[in-house]
Scaffold this motif. Structure first.
Motif, PDB file in Angstrom:
ATOM      1  N   GLY A  67      15.190  -0.644  35.740  1.00  0.00           N
ATOM      2  CA  GLY A  67      14.438  -1.881  35.557  1.00  0.00           C
ATOM      3  C   GLY A  67      14.040  -2.177  34.129  1.00  0.00           C
ATOM      4  O   GLY A  67      13.275  -3.104  33.876  1.00  0.00           O
ATOM      5  N   PHE A  68      14.565  -1.405  33.180  1.00  0.00           N
ATOM      6  CA  PHE A  68      14.260  -1.662  31.763  1.00  0.00           C
ATOM      7  C   PHE A  68      14.626  -3.106  31.420  1.00  0.00           C
ATOM      8  O   PHE A  68      15.756  -3.535  31.645  1.00  0.00           O
ATOM      9  CB  PHE A  68      15.034  -0.689  30.882  1.00  0.00           C
ATOM     10  N   ASP A  69      13.663  -3.850  30.887  1.00  0.00           N
ATOM     11  CA  ASP A  69      13.894  -5.257  30.549  1.00  0.00           C
ATOM     12  C   ASP A  69      13.901  -5.410  29.031  1.00  0.00           C
ATOM     13  O   ASP A  69      12.847  -5.356  28.400  1.00  0.00           O
ATOM     14  CB  ASP A  69      12.784  -6.115  31.166  1.00  0.00           C
ATOM     15  N   PRO A  70      15.090  -5.565  28.451  1.00  0.00           N
ATOM     16  CA  PRO A  70      15.166  -5.567  26.981  1.00  0.00           C
ATOM     17  C   PRO A  70      14.394  -6.719  26.351  1.00  0.00           C
ATOM     18  O   PRO A  70      13.844  -6.558  25.261  1.00  0.00           O
ATOM     19  CB  PRO A  70      16.665  -5.687  26.700  1.00  0.00           C
ATOM     20  N   PHE A  71      14.331  -7.863  27.032  1.00  0.00           N
ATOM     21  CA  PHE A  71      13.618  -8.998  26.446  1.00  0.00           C
ATOM     22  C   PHE A  71      12.131  -8.687  26.325  1.00  0.00           C
ATOM     23  O   PHE A  71      11.526  -8.810  25.267  1.00  0.00           O
ATOM     24  CB  PHE A  71      13.854 -10.251  27.288  1.00  0.00           C
ATOM     25  N   GLU A  72      11.560  -8.227  27.439  1.00  0.00           N
ATOM     26  CA  GLU A  72      10.143  -7.827  27.384  1.00  0.00           C
ATOM     27  C   GLU A  72       9.934  -6.688  26.403  1.00  0.00           C
ATOM     28  O   GLU A  72       8.870  -6.574  25.797  1.00  0.00           O
ATOM     29  CB  GLU A  72       9.665  -7.358  28.761  1.00  0.00           C
ATOM     30  N   ALA A  73      10.939  -5.832  26.292  1.00  0.00           N
ATOM     31  CA  ALA A  73      10.799  -4.655  25.433  1.00  0.00           C
ATOM     32  C   ALA A  73      10.634  -5.030  23.967  1.00  0.00           C
ATOM     33  O   ALA A  73       9.825  -4.433  23.256  1.00  0.00           O
ATOM     34  CB  ALA A  73      12.019  -3.748  25.598  1.00  0.00           C
ATOM     35  N   VAL A  74      11.388  -6.032  23.511  1.00  0.00           N
ATOM     36  CA  VAL A  74      11.373  -6.314  22.071  1.00  0.00           C
ATOM     37  C   VAL A  74      10.524  -7.524  21.702  1.00  0.00           C
ATOM     38  O   VAL A  74      10.133  -7.665  20.536  1.00  0.00           O
ATOM     39  CB  VAL A  74      12.812  -6.492  21.501  1.00  0.00           C
ATOM     40  N   ALA A  75      10.212  -8.393  22.654  1.00  0.00           N
ATOM     41  CA  ALA A  75       9.485  -9.624  22.333  1.00  0.00           C
ATOM     42  C   ALA A  75       8.126  -9.300  21.714  1.00  0.00           C
ATOM     43  O   ALA A  75       7.388  -8.461  22.214  1.00  0.00           O
ATOM     44  CB  ALA A  75       9.302 -10.479  23.588  1.00  0.00           C
ATOM     45  N   GLY A  76       7.823  -9.964  20.624  1.00  0.00           N
ATOM     46  CA  GLY A  76       6.509  -9.816  20.001  1.00  0.00           C
ATOM     47  C   GLY A  76       6.391  -8.663  19.043  1.00  0.00           C
ATOM     48  O   GLY A  76       5.388  -8.551  18.326  1.00  0.00           O
ATOM     49  N   ALA A  77       7.382  -7.775  19.017  1.00  0.00           N
ATOM     50  CA  ALA A  77       7.321  -6.656  18.078  1.00  0.00           C
ATOM     51  C   ALA A  77       7.796  -7.112  16.698  1.00  0.00           C
ATOM     52  O   ALA A  77       8.592  -8.045  16.588  1.00  0.00           O
ATOM     53  CB  ALA A  77       8.180  -5.497  18.567  1.00  0.00           C
ATOM     54  N   GLN A  78       7.320  -6.446  15.644  1.00  0.00           N
ATOM     55  CA  GLN A  78       7.857  -6.708  14.310  1.00  0.00           C
ATOM     56  C   GLN A  78       9.308  -6.264  14.238  1.00  0.00           C
ATOM     57  O   GLN A  78      10.131  -6.905  13.604  1.00  0.00           O
ATOM     58  CB  GLN A  78       7.038  -5.972  13.249  1.00  0.00           C
ATOM     59  N   PHE A  79       9.578  -5.110  14.860  1.00  0.00           N
ATOM     60  CA  PHE A  79      10.957  -4.681  14.974  1.00  0.00           C
ATOM     61  C   PHE A  79      11.085  -3.697  16.118  1.00  0.00           C
ATOM     62  O   PHE A  79      10.094  -3.099  16.560  1.00  0.00           O
ATOM     63  CB  PHE A  79      11.497  -4.083  13.665  1.00  0.00           C
ATOM     64  N   ALA A  80      12.310  -3.597  16.617  1.00  0.00           N
ATOM     65  CA  ALA A  80      12.635  -2.560  17.594  1.00  0.00           C
ATOM     66  C   ALA A  80      13.425  -1.482  16.868  1.00  0.00           C
ATOM     67  O   ALA A  80      14.118  -1.763  15.878  1.00  0.00           O
ATOM     68  CB  ALA A  80      13.445  -3.150  18.737  1.00  0.00           C
ATOM     69  N   TYR A  81      13.316  -0.255  17.354  1.00  0.00           N
ATOM     70  CA  TYR A  81      13.951   0.889  16.679  1.00  0.00           C
ATOM     71  C   TYR A  81      14.689   1.724  17.705  1.00  0.00           C
ATOM     72  O   TYR A  81      14.123   2.091  18.732  1.00  0.00           O
ATOM     73  CB  TYR A  81      12.886   1.737  15.985  1.00  0.00           C
ATOM     74  N   ALA A  82      15.958   2.013  17.415  1.00  0.00           N
ATOM     75  CA  ALA A  82      16.732   2.849  18.338  1.00  0.00           C
ATOM     76  C   ALA A  82      17.726   3.707  17.560  1.00  0.00           C
ATOM     77  O   ALA A  82      18.162   3.345  16.465  1.00  0.00           O
ATOM     78  CB  ALA A  82      17.484   1.983  19.347  1.00  0.00           C
ATOM     79  N   VAL A  83      18.054   4.844  18.128  1.00  0.00           N
ATOM     80  CA  VAL A  83      19.113   5.727  17.614  1.00  0.00           C
ATOM     81  C   VAL A  83      20.185   5.743  18.703  1.00  0.00           C
ATOM     82  O   VAL A  83      20.207   6.619  19.559  1.00  0.00           O
ATOM     83  CB  VAL A  83      18.567   7.144  17.334  1.00  0.00           C
ATOM     84  N   PRO A  84      21.068   4.736  18.701  1.00  0.00           N
ATOM     85  CA  PRO A  84      21.988   4.569  19.838  1.00  0.00           C
ATOM     86  C   PRO A  84      22.960   5.737  19.992  1.00  0.00           C
ATOM     87  O   PRO A  84      23.355   6.057  21.114  1.00  0.00           O
ATOM     88  CB  PRO A  84      22.731   3.272  19.516  1.00  0.00           C
ATOM     89  N   ASN A  85      23.361   6.334  18.867  1.00  0.00           N
ATOM     90  CA  ASN A  85      24.313   7.442  18.959  1.00  0.00           C
ATOM     91  C   ASN A  85      23.598   8.782  18.903  1.00  0.00           C
ATOM     92  O   ASN A  85      23.143   9.211  17.836  1.00  0.00           O
ATOM     93  CB  ASN A  85      25.332   7.361  17.819  1.00  0.00           C
ATOM     94  N   PHE A  86      23.481   9.424  20.108  1.00  0.00           N
ATOM     95  CA  PHE A  86      23.018  10.809  20.158  1.00  0.00           C
ATOM     96  C   PHE A  86      21.602  10.902  19.596  1.00  0.00           C
ATOM     97  O   PHE A  86      21.308  11.608  18.635  1.00  0.00           O
ATOM     98  CB  PHE A  86      23.996  11.724  19.413  1.00  0.00           C
TER      99      PHE A  86
END
Lengths: 414, 414
Positions: B159-178
């Motif tokens: 149920g992870f909702d990417p829109f809700e996850a990033v909305a309103g943040a200054q930035f989102a941060y991820a390490v997609p590879n490993f």
């Protein structure tokens, strides 16, 4: 998970940049654009003459750094810097009265990083800095993200009260040797008074000393940290002075190796800040710096460097006398890289002069960039280390042309 | 000026350190102290095996950097990095669908500096970061001086909702590879969804990719910036993805050379922040990095590196199976440097386990340090790149001893 609908164009409004970014000066942009002007004479920066770089020996140091210490210099190193370099710096700046160990030393990725780390450790948003005025542009840049407030200290002003000057500030900041931008050497009485005020108030006192060894006339004066150590001679240093330096002016800026010497508690705090800034300084460049110090190279090249820059200081001052003495006053600096020239006419605005200067083929640093408020418009910083005498003379001739052009554009007034 | 009375002892209360310094974790201190334990097996860090460093060729690159490009590498360089290195990185990461120029590239003094600069540019005190959870410790460290608030993104949660996850943040941060710390590879659907959410909301999306080339099984997935470019294929990149990398895992951490690839407006903002952080990265290390890329060295050593680390991943997972399968669950990562092990018993506290582990001669990273609140106490990050198989086996045997000791100390409960 969202269905794989077509990716929308990226047109949504982005989050705003942090507010401090709106407060930066445009001088670097101006300088970069100026770089494209053919034949421009640049006296704006604080650049060493590349002809003094001891290239062959540094190339060999660089090879040996990697070949002889591969695990050390190619791996992550200690956040505080290589122990051998910290020890060498402790020996270089210590004395029986000021015993230093590696616990008093942090290696930084350039002097600029030292300023950044001090801001991170000591400033909340809006924190108060008591800064020698006019103030080094790079220090203003480094602290801008913390949005500090500034108390301007004119150390040579009549009635200057050091206690009032530093009381209540998070830290005081001074360049006692051949200040950037003014080239002034802070006298011994004022050094003592600043240190005493720091001891009485507790205020940290940052001594930024990139130019100390570029000393052309007269005797050196004790560093603030040496004066501070006199309160407890021979004891491990735990006082309020934070003494910074760099190899950028002695050997080569491209190594990006600087240092901070201070009480161990401050070194520990700065180390924590460095951990989140770049984790550690390159072992390669640290080993080159260490070799430059321990081999004696730094000491060997100093006489030639001092002689070259002394003659260029004299050349710049002669050129100022020849071309600009009607419009500017200046003092002959006893060291460093800069002459600070102040317009005789308070209405002569060096921000307004700069575009005329660029048109005439000369680039300088206007005084506004050395003032957190930008209000100081009457001075300019002129570098004498980069250019040979004939270019300095031609540069000042062009600057006189620019003054004339500015005056014409204002209908005769400056 | 004050009369020259004796210098008072420096006993006055000093100005306080900035508040963020009270929020830092003690893990680095623990690790440093652990370094003094003889025979300790260290699986705590993210360290490459120094035996893979191509020492001779790097030593020669270092010599040639200085000997062949002295003015360039020993002077102050452009804040953005050497043009030739920026061009090489633009070629490396660009494609017909994602045309990049040097205006899309900033050279940083390590990946860590990229994180620091992003914090400076995008965060006010208390600004919101939407970070993949658990979160790389170094990113938490880099942003701490800005005292951000964190929204934890569990990308693989039902149920992870990417829109809700990033909305309103200054930035989102991820390490997609490993990912650091979990070793997980973010799947293609989630990558697409994150990018689409960034496009819809405008939120900057930071893709931190230090491990991308350490890929042991299966096919690579497109980077977030490549997916983002699909919205306007072939056009100059101006989207919300900020893609970071480093040579630390591919060649050697000691070079401290990293990069950021992003829209020119973001590169310009980061450049302004870098100017006040260290002015420029060492030309010496930049030239070595450029030679490592352009000579093909990076590509040449990759197969051996991947084979070595793959076998060590397998050795660590075998050792976990042999010694710790009663107490921990883990997934076999398809790349990177880490296995993330989670205690079967929710009461098994890895912060409490750590001192027992150190006594047993093994050092790991507890999950609490990958959580801005420190609340996650059930997992541990285990590195497999530094140690040979027999040490990994012995390490996991010691860790099992430590679990037994912890359970005994708690009267049988974990």
């Amino acid at each position: 998970m969202a269905p794989s609908s077509p990716l929308p164009a990226s047109t949504a409004t982005r989050p705003a940049f942090a507010r401090w970014m709106g407060t930066t000066n445009q001088i670097t942009r101006t300088f970069l654009a100026a770089g494209a002007i053919p034949g421009l004479i640049n006296v704006a920066g604080g650049l060493p003459d590349p002809t003094i770089f001891p290239t062959e020996r540094l190339a060999e140091f660089a090879r040996r750094a990697v070949a002889e210490h591969p695990d050390e210099v190619l791996s992550y190193g200690p956040v505080e810097g290589l122990a051998a370099l910290r020890d060498a710096l402790a020996r270089r700046f210590g004395s029986p009265a000021l015993p230093l160990t590696r616990d008093n030393v942090l290696v930084t990725t350039s002097g600029m990083q030292g300023l950044d780390l001090i801001g991170k450790v000591l400033l909340e948003d809006g924190g108060l800095v008591a800064g020698q005025y006019p103030t080094y542009l790079g220090a203003l840049d480094a602290w801008r993200p913390r949005a500090p407030s500034f108390r301007n200290l004119v150390l040579e002003a009549p009635g200057f009260d050091p206690f009032e000057a530093v009381a209540g500030a998070q830290f005081a900041y001074a360049v006692p040797n051949f200040s950037n931008p003014t080239g002034r050497m802070v006298d011994l009485a004022t050094r003592r008074a600043l240190v005493a005020a720091a001891h009485r108030t507790g205020t940290w006192l940052v001594e930024d000393d990139p130019y100390g060894t570029l000393h052309y006339d007269g005797a050196a004066l004790p560093r603030l940290i040496e004066l501070s150590a006199q309160a407890a001679p021979g004891e491990p240093y735990a006082g309020p002075v934070i003494s910074m330096g760099t190899l950028s002016k002695e050997i080569a800026p491209g190594l990006r190796v600087g240092w901070v010497v201070a009480a161990p508690a401050m070194i520990e705090a700065l180390t924590l800040a460095k951990q989140g800034s770049d984790l550690c300084t390159s072992g390669v460049t640290q080993r080159v710096a260490l070799a430059a110090i321990e081999s004696g190279l730094v000491d060997e090249i100093r006489p030639a460097l001092v002689a070259l820059y002394r003659s260029r200081r004299d050349a710049l001052c002669a050129a100022l006398s020849a071309h600009l003495s009607d419009w500017f006053d200046w003092e002959v600096p006893v060291g460093g890289m800069f002459v600070w020239a102040v317009a005789k006419d308070p209405a002569l605005d060096t921000d307004a002069l700069l575009p005329h200067a660029l048109s005439a083929g000369i680039c300088f640093s206007p005084s506004s960039v050395f003032d957190a408020t930008g209000a100081n418009r009457r001075g300019m910083r002129l570098n004498f280390t980069l250019n040979p005498p004939e270019r300095l003379d031609e540069g000042m001739r062009r600057l006189a042309t620019a003054v004339a052009a500015l005056r014409r554009s204002r209908g005769g007034a400056a």
